[in-house]
Write a protein that holds these residues in place. Sequence first.
Motif, short mmCIF file in Angstrom:
data_model
loop_
_atom_site.label_atom_id
_atom_site.label_comp_id
_atom_site.label_asym_id
_atom_site.label_seq_id
_atom_site.Cartn_x
_atom_site.Cartn_y
_atom_site.Cartn_z
N LEU A 1 -6.87 4.31 8.99
CA LEU A 1 -6.41 3.81 10.29
C LEU A 1 -5.36 4.74 10.89
O LEU A 1 -5.40 5.07 12.08
CB LEU A 1 -5.87 2.39 10.15
CG LEU A 1 -6.91 1.29 9.89
CD1 LEU A 1 -6.23 -0.02 9.50
CD2 LEU A 1 -7.80 1.07 11.11
N PHE A 2 -4.39 5.17 10.07
CA PHE A 2 -3.35 6.07 10.56
C PHE A 2 -3.92 7.43 10.95
O PHE A 2 -3.35 8.14 11.78
CB PHE A 2 -2.25 6.24 9.51
CG PHE A 2 -1.23 5.13 9.51
CD1 PHE A 2 -0.49 4.84 10.65
CD2 PHE A 2 -1.01 4.37 8.38
CE1 PHE A 2 0.44 3.81 10.67
CE2 PHE A 2 -0.07 3.34 8.37
CZ PHE A 2 0.65 3.06 9.52
N SER B 1 -5.48 1.85 5.12
CA SER B 1 -4.33 2.20 5.95
C SER B 1 -4.31 3.69 6.28
O SER B 1 -4.00 4.08 7.40
CB SER B 1 -3.02 1.78 5.27
OG SER B 1 -2.80 2.51 4.08
N TYR C 1 0.85 -1.18 0.00
CA TYR C 1 0.00 0.00 0.00
C TYR C 1 0.89 1.25 0.00
O TYR C 1 2.08 1.18 0.31
CB TYR C 1 -0.93 0.00 1.21
CG TYR C 1 -0.24 0.04 2.55
CD1 TYR C 1 0.04 1.26 3.18
CD2 TYR C 1 0.16 -1.13 3.19
CE1 TYR C 1 0.68 1.31 4.40
CE2 TYR C 1 0.82 -1.09 4.42
CZ TYR C 1 1.06 0.13 5.02
OH TYR C 1 1.71 0.18 6.23
N HIS D 1 -0.49 -5.42 10.95
CA HIS D 1 0.80 -4.70 11.01
C HIS D 1 0.59 -3.21 11.27
O HIS D 1 1.35 -2.59 12.01
CB HIS D 1 1.58 -4.91 9.71
CG HIS D 1 0.88 -4.43 8.49
ND1 HIS D 1 -0.33 -4.95 8.08
CD2 HIS D 1 1.20 -3.47 7.59
CE1 HIS D 1 -0.72 -4.33 6.98
NE2 HIS D 1 0.19 -3.43 6.66
N ILE D 2 -0.45 -2.65 10.69
CA ILE D 2 -0.75 -1.23 10.90
C ILE D 2 -1.26 -1.00 12.32
O ILE D 2 -0.85 -0.05 12.99
CB ILE D 2 -1.79 -0.74 9.87
CG1 ILE D 2 -1.19 -0.80 8.46
CG2 ILE D 2 -2.25 0.68 10.19
CD1 ILE D 2 -2.17 -0.47 7.36
N GLU E 1 1.51 -1.05 14.72
CA GLU E 1 2.29 0.20 14.63
C GLU E 1 1.57 1.33 15.36
O GLU E 1 2.21 2.14 16.06
CB GLU E 1 2.49 0.57 13.15
CG GLU E 1 3.47 1.70 12.94
CD GLU E 1 3.80 1.93 11.47
OE1 GLU E 1 4.18 3.06 11.13
OE2 GLU E 1 3.65 0.99 10.68
N TYR F 1 -5.08 -5.95 8.58
CA TYR F 1 -4.25 -4.77 8.84
C TYR F 1 -3.56 -4.85 10.20
O TYR F 1 -3.33 -3.83 10.85
CB TYR F 1 -5.11 -3.50 8.72
CG TYR F 1 -5.73 -3.40 7.35
CD1 TYR F 1 -4.96 -3.05 6.24
CD2 TYR F 1 -7.08 -3.70 7.15
CE1 TYR F 1 -5.51 -2.99 4.97
CE2 TYR F 1 -7.63 -3.64 5.88
CZ TYR F 1 -6.85 -3.29 4.80
OH TYR F 1 -7.39 -3.23 3.54
N HIS G 1 -6.23 -1.34 0.01
CA HIS G 1 -5.41 -1.40 1.22
C HIS G 1 -4.88 -0.01 1.59
O HIS G 1 -4.79 0.34 2.77
CB HIS G 1 -4.24 -2.36 1.03
CG HIS G 1 -4.64 -3.80 0.94
ND1 HIS G 1 -5.57 -4.38 1.78
CD2 HIS G 1 -4.25 -4.80 0.11
CE1 HIS G 1 -5.73 -5.64 1.47
NE2 HIS G 1 -4.93 -5.93 0.47
N THR G 2 -4.51 0.76 0.58
CA THR G 2 -4.03 2.12 0.81
C THR G 2 -5.10 2.95 1.48
O THR G 2 -4.84 3.68 2.45
CB THR G 2 -3.61 2.77 -0.53
OG1 THR G 2 -2.51 2.04 -1.08
CG2 THR G 2 -3.21 4.22 -0.33
N THR H 1 -10.91 -7.18 9.42
CA THR H 1 -10.12 -5.95 9.33
C THR H 1 -8.87 -6.04 10.19
O THR H 1 -7.77 -5.67 9.76
CB THR H 1 -10.97 -4.74 9.78
OG1 THR H 1 -12.26 -4.82 9.19
CG2 THR H 1 -10.30 -3.43 9.38
N ASN I 1 1.62 5.32 1.25
CA ASN I 1 1.29 6.24 2.33
C ASN I 1 0.55 7.45 1.72
O ASN I 1 0.38 7.53 0.50
CB ASN I 1 2.54 6.68 3.10
CG ASN I 1 3.56 7.38 2.23
OD1 ASN I 1 3.21 8.14 1.32
ND2 ASN I 1 4.84 7.14 2.50
#
Length: 309
Positions: free
Chosen positions: A261-262, A258, A118, A288-289, A292, A286, A254-255, A282, A120
């Motif tokens: 989420l960020f 992400s 994905y 890994h995200i 993080e 995700y 996915h982008t 979900t 940023n």
Amino acid sequence: MERNNEKTELLCEYYAKWISVYKVGAIRDVTLNKYKMTQKWLTKLVPNLKLSELNRISYQQLLNDYAATHERQTTMDFHHQLKGAILDAVDEGLIERDPTRKAIIKGKTPSENKKIKYLNQFELHTLISTLNLSSDISWDWFILLVAKTGLRFSEALALTPKDFDFSHQSISVTKTWNYKGDGGFQPTKNKSSVRKVQIDWQMVIKFSELIKGLPENEPIFIKGKVYNSTVNDILSRYCKKANVPVISVHGLRHTHASILLFAGVSIASVARRLGHSSMNTTQKTYLHIIQELENRDIDLVMRSLSVLN
């Protein structure tokens, strides 16, 4: 289902019959083929295992044998597809106890190529700036739409002018396009996939002009046979032009997730927007995200506590 020779019936035979009775005609062909593939693996791994002999140990060994050549997520899917049939066999009294209880899911480590790709927020902005967004409907507009909504490829293909509600800034997702077959509308992946997705005012202005005068119930992006690879190739060229990592159309989804989420959007809201059947999907996709973000939260907690004397 008819209880026939229950003491000698093979697990793979019962499963094939279960698919025929409960799944054929009830699920999409692409999903049905996954169940049939699971049945083929049963025949390969445990061709002689009787249904009546299935217990926790034999079931765990079956999962272990499958996991030896598959990744953990694939093994989890294999387990879930088997579990429905096995629980039905328990209900019918063909198996004394649930052998799937406390099953341990193993599997190979995903390769680098399999990891979710994905962009940023900066990379996505750069990619979008390279698109040729003319006054006519094109795959460039399709790419922008998926990036801003997180729709699945088949969902975006199926959009018609009638699905746009500009006054409420939303898109109704109620169907998909059968691009892998002979075309035509078909049901969504699951009930949760039927949803309304909010769009920003810029998309409202742009698409209200783009689809003006188009037939209400005809897909706006379809002009003949559509191939996923065609759109991915177009996206790949734009990624290279923008000097960002090359991703697929699914990578745009996915982008989208992400970035949300960020930005602090809750997992529940992201799950609803993506049309996931549950938040677990979900969280798994995700992870890994989320990990993080948790690390970032820990840093924030520590900084907040450090000022307290």
